[in-house]
Design a protein around this motif. Structure first.
Motif, PDB file in Angstrom:
ATOM      1  N   SER A 289      -1.946  -2.688  -6.014  1.00  0.00           N
ATOM      2  CA  SER A 289      -3.269  -2.736  -5.379  1.00  0.00           C
ATOM      3  C   SER A 289      -3.790  -4.167  -5.317  1.00  0.00           C
ATOM      4  O   SER A 289      -4.341  -4.604  -4.300  1.00  0.00           O
TER       5      SER A 289
ATOM      6  N   SER B  27     -15.052  -2.113  -0.903  1.00  0.00           N
ATOM      7  CA  SER B  27     -15.188  -3.359  -0.145  1.00  0.00           C
ATOM      8  C   SER B  27     -15.808  -3.087   1.209  1.00  0.00           C
ATOM      9  O   SER B  27     -16.662  -3.847   1.686  1.00  0.00           O
TER      10      SER B  27
ATOM     11  N   THR C  59      -4.438  -6.493  -1.981  1.00  0.00           N
ATOM     12  CA  THR C  59      -5.718  -7.159  -1.730  1.00  0.00           C
ATOM     13  C   THR C  59      -5.512  -8.633  -1.399  1.00  0.00           C
ATOM     14  O   THR C  59      -6.078  -9.152  -0.423  1.00  0.00           O
TER      15      THR C  59
ATOM     16  N   SER D 109       0.824  -1.215   0.000  1.00  0.00           N
ATOM     17  CA  SER D 109       0.000   0.000   0.000  1.00  0.00           C
ATOM     18  C   SER D 109       0.853   1.258   0.000  1.00  0.00           C
ATOM     19  O   SER D 109       0.462   2.282  -0.578  1.00  0.00           O
TER      20      SER D 109
ATOM     21  N   THR E 147     -10.595   1.658  -3.433  1.00  0.00           N
ATOM     22  CA  THR E 147     -10.423   0.203  -3.360  1.00  0.00           C
ATOM     23  C   THR E 147     -10.913  -0.341  -2.034  1.00  0.00           C
ATOM     24  O   THR E 147     -11.746  -1.254  -1.984  1.00  0.00           O
ATOM     25  N   ALA E 148     -10.395   0.233  -0.952  1.00  0.00           N
ATOM     26  CA  ALA E 148     -10.797  -0.243   0.378  1.00  0.00           C
ATOM     27  C   ALA E 148     -12.225   0.169   0.689  1.00  0.00           C
ATOM     28  O   ALA E 148     -12.986  -0.590   1.310  1.00  0.00           O
TER      29      ALA E 148
ATOM     30  N   GLY F 291     -11.873  -2.232  -7.546  1.00  0.00           N
ATOM     31  CA  GLY F 291     -11.268  -0.974  -7.095  1.00  0.00           C
ATOM     32  C   GLY F 291      -9.901  -0.757  -7.729  1.00  0.00           C
ATOM     33  O   GLY F 291      -9.558   0.372  -8.122  1.00  0.00           O
ATOM     34  N   SER F 292      -9.137  -1.845  -7.839  1.00  0.00           N
ATOM     35  CA  SER F 292      -7.830  -1.749  -8.499  1.00  0.00           C
ATOM     36  C   SER F 292      -8.005  -1.351  -9.963  1.00  0.00           C
ATOM     37  O   SER F 292      -7.192  -0.597 -10.524  1.00  0.00           O
TER      38      SER F 292
ATOM     39  N   GLU G 252     -12.320  -5.527  -4.534  1.00  0.00           N
ATOM     40  CA  GLU G 252     -11.071  -4.779  -4.493  1.00  0.00           C
ATOM     41  C   GLU G 252     -10.314  -4.885  -5.818  1.00  0.00           C
ATOM     42  O   GLU G 252      -9.569  -3.974  -6.181  1.00  0.00           O
TER      43      GLU G 252
ATOM     44  N   ALA H  54     -14.550  -9.446  -1.005  1.00  0.00           N
ATOM     45  CA  ALA H  54     -13.497  -8.431  -0.952  1.00  0.00           C
ATOM     46  C   ALA H  54     -12.521  -8.592  -2.114  1.00  0.00           C
ATOM     47  O   ALA H  54     -12.121  -7.609  -2.737  1.00  0.00           O
TER      48      ALA H  54
END
Length: 1485
Positions: A333, A1197, A337, A290, A1193-1194, A1157-1158, A1154, A1150
């Protein structure tokens, strides 16, 4: 090393000309590394495979295809080697050797696949990773070829690379996705156990992506899940495994800690620490990933600036570099995850295992608690340990990572900040340290508040439990309001007041956590612009801002984690203290083999002194007693109330602390307690009690215990479910059922505590003749019986009399009857009957013992001869262990209990609406508005920062620093202050109010529910609502709602910012939203049902525990502890079977969200690169959009996770609201139908064609009753068991409502009165005498209406004043939970004292003196005659001599009045039922 690679770019590994690796590295080094990887792991894999047993499967088409693809890869590698050899003409060129060795590695990988196909069902993880690395390397190699235009010069090489890549990818997909045919045989492990969970058959990629749960997710999406759909737990997660691990570690810890108390944390770590540490490694790796994003963002901004600010002579950075940065962002990312989800899987599994191990250990510990321990820890306290404290430890393992991951993230953040802004970051460090110091002070306060909270919660749970246990008595006495006030005092004035203070501290901690990142950034930027010559440009601001955003997570989590850690320490201390609580004295009783000789002592106490507690705080229960019961004898123990009869029996069972002397018991023991312990099961299951069913002896047992007639009236015969504590049975039925259980077990020694007290006199005679007497089933067995029934003494071989804990007389029956000064003789002469010696001897000689007879039957499997002690007779085998179920397996059973209600589908909006109404709708709206304003201020601050950095970048300086910094400070401070305000609004005005309103409403509705609700609802189920569900509403719901809305607004504002900067992104919002919503719905449907199943399956854990704790002496005496332990573990495992897939489902979601999100991060970077290259986009806007994209991303989720958490927590609200809507009894007071103040003034009672049933669907228990009772008449009510005697009294109090007719008192129809008006004006001494935890005064007069003098007068008349005066505190002496420090007889006398205090003209005595000795009974009867001479008295009694002098006798049969006249008239008629009852009871010749 040119000789080993003839490419001009060299080995690299990074190319000096292209943004890629060098050809030598990718074509030579990478194949060698892949080959080395396979050579290193192949031997271990093959060894493990050869150790597995072969399985017989057919070779599928997929297997042939896979083999063909492997062959293509091998040939491609050989072709590549030949091509490079043709180019270099050197065998030393590693580009030749690398592919050749790689081809050998592929052969090895293929052989592993071939071997595993016929030996295991799971594809090798090492081989799968080999193919994954091959595909990645192939993609990089192909990209390099494209960059260098190799396809123009060496088309064959590129073609071979493409073929190899496609074949490797195809093989990887086949190995990962194609299912192997099932084996024709089911093979078990060598130990006979198999792991049948989906995890056991999942390969490594399936485990990494949690795809093994997809089948359940699909099932849950299409159907509502039921308990049959739940997959098995992994073997290592089974409760018996985890508990055994913990038990070994805990015993080792106790041995190690001789001076200091043992450490629970250390014991748990030794069990589950390795799994947890692996999770820690995953978490720290994810944290590192991260923190790579800010560095990549800086490179991206540098890339953007190269296009925006370059001179005409400068070449911008190649576009491929930008794309590589975007791919790098996606990869970081994605890997973050993967690592994070593996971490969560480990810690959540550890949390579940901790919960399982501790819950089971608490149960096992409770089975052997000493009297000291039981007094120190009530049932409510221990339930709280399970429901709250264990959950805190579980939550700590799952979310306590902030304590170690938080500091690590802070260090990483500060390190990166130092690289960006230099020593200016120390300003941020100073702010960070300040917040940590403040948080430490807050945590200290929270710890103190948490200790108070747990104590008050224990107190509330304990009182709630006692109210529910004694609900029948509370309703009869109309004490609901008094107990509600007591509970409100604890709940509203102590618990919620403390919770409000805790909420304020939580709000301050959240304020500090939310404003800390801002103040860190503000102070850092301020120091930078004032001390540095460099401009605060975009390539510094936005990587720094990303770092500050990353910093906000640990800074906000650390206060919560510290709070949680504090709560966990308190809980761990409580659990440790419980687990080291003293247990029963292990050597209190010496157990020897069964006595076989006639004169051999089966039970022997020699000079024994026994204490209630090891510390000796109370006087000895028994002093210097010596007692002997010989083989086959009936030894009776007599004495007045409180003399120590039950204590003597408990000393034989080993339940008392033996201070001195010796106790010996020979053979297996069966025990029948004074208050019968009945399981919430069928009648048959209660009798069998874990033994195998043998029809012939079962029939003999139920006949001997006079249960045949009961089976005919019970709704389902012996398959009738009797309810919790046998609530649907009469007192006599419960007593005989408990006796039948003891008889059926075929023990060697029987310990019987007054089993005849609750049965009718004629039934008592039947039991004496068929069970206890010379012709009874137990004739050849040793029987030790404490009794107040004089009729049985005629059959006794020896009699022992106790007084004040000492044996004052003992001897054989003939001996005591020949002594002129014998007190036992006086007792028998006055109250008993002489035995007919000749007849007894004759019967003994003639009759053969049926129990002994069955021991010699031919069926050896069912009827084994006597075993050595320690192996119970006819024990049920493991195979016959019946697993409990949430579903009644006999659907048409009339007596079945109502299955716990579980809503289906989405939580209804009405539930949220009701919660908002309970929480104050205006305050909820204020909370949401303030949260929106806070987020708006935060976004505005970031836009202002973007504007400021753009100005600085443009001018290459820091102009107007004070103005820009001041506005930034105002916006950030406003956002933080709004956070504080909305958190305070949430806690003080919303949460506390909702918690109070919901609990108070539920409490009132439960207490106002009719008795039929308590008959059909297990107590554990109700207590679960008042513990787990109330706790969730109190402490979890507010936090979950805050997290949900925080993440929701974070995503919303992020999408707005990204779209405003790059409008093209809006084209992708719809497909992203579709994928998001699809995954969310897919997950929500399954997760919702799993959580509901988890909630429903949690109640049986508590119900079974409370039931076991109530009957712990019986369970121990019957040596059934192992069976009950196993049942407990089954309940825990069943609960975990719903919890575990629920937890994995979160990881399943998740991973997918995620990755989405990535993809948003990649799209944002990709679109920014295109916009910069083909348009004009400022670096500030790129930096701002990317800093928000990183948060998505976070947050995405988290939204779904919080959506489920909101639903789960709202399910608790739904469950509470369900009880808030329970059907109620009639109103307490009906304004226009209130009786006169002095009513009833005369006491006339009349039943008018009265009929009733206990609940709809059951038969009538009273049918067409017509009775007219005159004022001041003394009425005796008799009848066989189940005739309706107690139902008649319940009808009078309207505990059951009429279905026809009515009851009138003094001419007023009671059906039209409020229940409080009715019950307060009637008096009763109930059959089940109850005492509550509290003072003697609280027990007698909870409403505080009478003076001390009144209470002492009532105690004197009930012959209890002397005992109360001896207790410390007198009227303020403490009564333990359920009156455990008083005997059953003393509790009945306390009920008599309550009746004496109530100035009613009508008194009901329901077996009022069943548990007192005959002498005390005689005195009490005299008291009743004198003190209640001006009252109408209705008496139900088993001792017919107590009602023989009544004015009239009511004889009931099958719910009808069959006789109603004076005793003289009824006895004169020898055909009357009353005459036959008296004859059977020995009152008439």
């Amino acid at each position: 090393m040119p000789a080993f690679c003839l490419d001009p770019e060299g080995f690299g590994p990074v190319s000096p000309l292209y943004y890629n690796f060098t050809p030598c590295f990718i074509n030579a080094v990478v194949p060698l590394l892949l080959a080395a990887y396979m050579f290193a792991l192949a031997p271990r894999e093959l060894k493990a495979l050869r150790a597995s047993r072969p399985i017989f499967v057919h070779v599928s088409g997929a297997a042939y295809t896979s083999a063909a693809l492997v062959l293509v890869v091998i040939l491609s590698s050989l072709a590549t080697a030949l091509t490079f050899f043709g180019l270099s003409h050197s065998v030393l060129d590693l580009r030749v050797a690398g592919p050749l060795l790689y081809a050998v590695a592929v052969v090895l990988a293929g052989y592993i696949h071939y071997t595993e196909y016929f030996r295991v069902r799971v594809t090798s993880g090492a081989a799968l990773f080999f193919w994954l690395f091959t595909v990645v390397a192939g993609c990089i190699r192909l990209f390099g070829y494209v960059q260098r235009n190799v396809h123009a010069t060496q088309p064959f090489l590129v073609s071979v690379a493409i073929f190899s890549l496609l074949a490797s990818l195809g093989h990887l997909l086949l190995c990962s996705l194609a299912s192997k045919p099932s084996s024709q045989y089911e093979l078990l492990d060598s130990d006979g156990q198999t792991d049948s969970s989906p995890l056991a058959y999942a390969h490594v990629f399936s485990r990494l992506t949690f795809s093994y749960l997809t089948k359940l997710m699909k099932l849950g999406y299409n159907n509502y899940l039921t308990e049959e759909d739940l997959p098995d737990l992994p073997y290592a997660c089974r409760t018996d495994i985890t508990r055994e691990l913990f038990d070994v570690a805990w015993q080792a810890e106790k041995k190690r800690s001789t001076v200091t108390p043992p450490s629970l944390a250390r014991a748990l770590f030794s069990c589950f620490g390795s799994t947890y540490l692996l999770g820690v490694v995953f978490k720290l790796t994810g944290d590192v990933m991260s923190f790579m994003q800010p560095n990549l963002l800086r490179r991206l901004i540098v890339f953007v600036n190269s296009y925006n600010t370059h001179d005409r002579d400068d070449e911008p950075i190649p576009v491929s570099a930008g794309f590589i940065i975007a791919i790098g962002m996606f990869t970081c990312s994605f890997l973050q995850t993967m690592f994070q989800q593996q971490y969560f899987t480990r810690v959540f599994s550890v949390g579940m295992n901790v919960k399982s191990a501790l819950t089971s250990s608490i149960y096992r510990k409770a089975m052997f608690l000493s009297n000291d321990g039981r007094q120190a820890k009530s049932t409510g306290d221990i339930v709280n340990l399970m429901a709250v404290d264990v959950s805190r430890l579980q939550e700590m393992t799952q979310s306590g990572q902030a304590l170690w991951s938080g500091p690590f993230q802070i260090i990483l953040c500060l390190y990166n900040l130092h690289a960006l802004v230099g020593n200016s970051m120390w300003a941020g460090v100073a702010v960070t340290m300040s917040t940590i110091v403040i948080n430490a002070h807050i945590a200290k306060k929270q710890r103190a508040l948490q200790k108070i909270q747990m104590k008050v919660k224990d107190k509330r749970t304990r009182l709630t439990g006692e109210i529910l246990v004694s609900i029948k008595s509370i309703k009869l006495y109309a004490w609901e309001d008094s107990f509600i006030k007591r509970l409100h005092e604890i709940r509203n004035n102590q618990e919620l007041k403390n919770l409000r203070t805790k909420g304020i501290y939580s709000a301050i901690a959240n304020f500090i956590g939310s404003c800390a990142p801002f103040f860190v950034s503000c102070s850092t930027f301020a120091l930078f612009v004032w001390t540095s010559d460099k401009p605060l440009s975009t390539d510094i601001v936005f990587p720094a801002l990303t770092l500050f955003n990353l910093l906000s997570q640990p800074l906000s989590q650390i206060p919560q984690a510290v709070t949680q850690f504090v709560e966990t320490i308190v809980s761990a201390t409580r659990l440790r203290d419980f687990l080291i609580t003293s247990e029963l004295q292990p050597d209190a009783v010496s157990h020897l083999d069964v006595a076989t000789k006639p004169d051999e002592a089966a039970v022997l106490i020699k000079n024994g002194t026994f204490l209630w507690d090891e510390a000796g705080k109370h006087p000895p229960a028994l002093k210097n007693v010596s007692f002997e019961a010989k083989n086959g004898q009936l030894a009776c123990i007599v004495g007045r109330v409180g003399a120590g009869k039950s204590a003597l029996l408990q000393s034989i069972l080993g339940d008392m602390y033996r201070q001195s002397g010796r106790v010996v018991v020979r053979g297996h023991v069966a025990y029948c307690s004074q208050v019968p312990w009945i399981m919430n099961a069928t009648v048959k299951e209660n009798i069998l009690f874990g033994k195998r069913f043998h029809a012939e002896f079962y029939d003999k047992t139920v006949h001997a215990c006079a249960l045949i007639d009961d089976f005919s009236v019970l709704p389902d015969g012996d398959e009738t479910i009797v309810g919790e504590k046998g609530i649907s049975l009469s007192g006599g039925q419960k007593a005989r059922l408990a006796l039948a259980r003891a008889v059926y077990t075929r023990a060697d020694v029987y310990i019987l505590d007054d089993p005849l007290s609750a049965v009718d006199q004629h039934v008592g005679r039947h039991i004496i003749d068929n069970v206890l007497g010379p012709r009874g089933l137990l004739a050849s067995k040793t029987k030790v019986m404490a009794t107040n029934a004089m009729s049985v003494l005629a059959q006794a071989d020896s009699i022992t009399m106790l007084r004040s804990g000492e044996i004052i007389e003992t001897g054989l029956y003939d001996e005591v009857m020949s002594r002129l000064d014998s007190q036992i003789k006086l007792l028998i002469d006055e109250f008993g009957t002489q035995r007919e010696q000749d007849k007894v001897e004759e019967e003994t000689a003639e009759e053969k013992n049926p129990l002994a007879d069955t021991d010699s039957e031919e069926d050896d499997d069912m009827e084994a001869p006597y075993y050595q002690f320690g192996a119970p007779l006819r024990r049920a085998s493991t195979a016959s262990f019946k697993k409990p179920s949430l579903i009644d397996d006999i659907p048409n059973r009339r007596s079945r209990q109502i299955k716990e209600h579980s809503e289906k589908g989405q939580v209804k909006f009405g539930v949220y609406k009701e919660y908002m109404k309970a929480a104050n709708l205006g305050a909820v709206i204020t909370f949401l508005v303030l949260m929106v304003c806070s987020n708006s201020m935060s976004v505005s601050g970031n836009f202002w920062l973007k504007h400021w950095s753009d100005i600085n970048t443009r001018y290459g300086d820091n102009p107007n620093t004070a103005r820009y910094l001041g506005i930034y400070l105002i916006l950030g401070t406003s956002a933080a202050m709004l956070t504080l305000v909305y958190t305070l609004v949430l806690w003080i005005w919303c949460t506390i109010r909702a918690a109070r309103n919901l609990h108070d409403t539920m409490l009132k509705r439960v207490l106002r529910s009719p008795m039929s609700f308590f008959d059909t609802t297990p107590l554990g189920r109700i207590i679960n609502r008042f513990t787990a569900d109330v706790n969730r509403v109190d402490e979890v719901l507010a936090r979950v709602f805050t997290n949900f809305f925080t993440n929701f607004f974070k995503v919303l504002f992020s999408l707005v910012v990204i779209s405003s900067a790059n409008p093209v992104f809006m084209l992708f919002i719809l497909p992203i939203a579709f994928l998001y919503i699809y995954n969310q719905k897919f997950y929500l449907r399954t997760s919702r049902e799993l959580k509901r199943l988890e909630s429903v399956s949690r109640s049986p854990i508590y119900a079974h525990f409370q039931e076991s704790l109530n009957g712990v002496s019986t369970i121990r005496a019957f040596t059934q502890v192992r069976r009950f332990n196993r049942t407990d573990e089954y309940h825990i495992d069943f609960n975990n079977k719903a919890y575990y897939p629920s937890m994995i489902a979160r990881r399943w979601l998740a991973i997918r969200l995620e990755v989405l999100g990535s993809s948003i991060i990649f799209l944002s970077a990709f679109l920014a690169i295109l916009a910069v290259v083909y348009g004009n986009l400022s670096s500030g806007l790129v930096g701002l959009t990317m800093s928000y994209a990183f948060q998505i991303t976070a947050a995405l989720s988290a939204i779904v996770r919080m959506t489920v958490e909101v639903e789960i927590s709202t399910v608790s609200v739904e469950r509470i609201l369900e009880y808030c809507g329970l059907p109620s009894e009639a109103p307490e007071i009906i304004g226009n139908h209130r009786p006169p103040h002095e009513w009833p003034s005369a006491g006339a009672v009349e039943f008018h064609d009265y009929s009733t049933r206990y609940r709809p669907g059951l038969d009538l228990v009273l049918r067409g009753i017509n009775l007219k009772i005159k004022p001041k008449e003394k009425i005796g009510i008799v009848g066989r068991t189940g005739a309706g005697k107690s139902s008649l009294t319940l009808a009078l109090f309207r505990m059951i409502e009429p279905v026809g007719g009515y009851v009138s008192i003094d001419g007023i129809n009671t059906s039209k009165l409020g229940l409080q008006d009715l019950r307060e004006h009637l008096s009763i001494i109930p059959q089940d005498s109850q005492a509550f935890e509290g003072t003697v005064r609280d027990n007698l007069d909870p409403a505080n209406r009478y003076t001390d003098a009144d209470l002492w007068h009532a105690l004197k008349l009930s012959h209890l004043s002397e005992h109360i005066r001896k207790m410390e505190g007198g009227l303020h002496a403490m009564i333990m939970e359920s009156g455990s420090n008083m005997s059953v007889g003393q509790r009945q006398l306390m009920s008599l004292a309550r009746a004496l205090l109530t100035p009613s003209k009508i008194l009901v005595l329901d077996e009022a003196t069943a548990a007192v000795d005959v002498e005390t009974d005689q005195i009490i009867q005299e008291t009743i005659r004198t003190e209640f001479k001006d009252r109408t008295i209705l008496t139900i009694a088993h001792r017919l001599n107590t009602i023989i002098d009544s004015d009239k006798i009511v004889v009931l049969a099958a719910g009808k009045v069959v006789e109603f006249d004076t005793p003289t008239v009824l006895l004169a008629n020898k055909a009357s039922l009353f005459y036959s009852l008296c004859k059977q009871g020995g009152l008439v010749e």
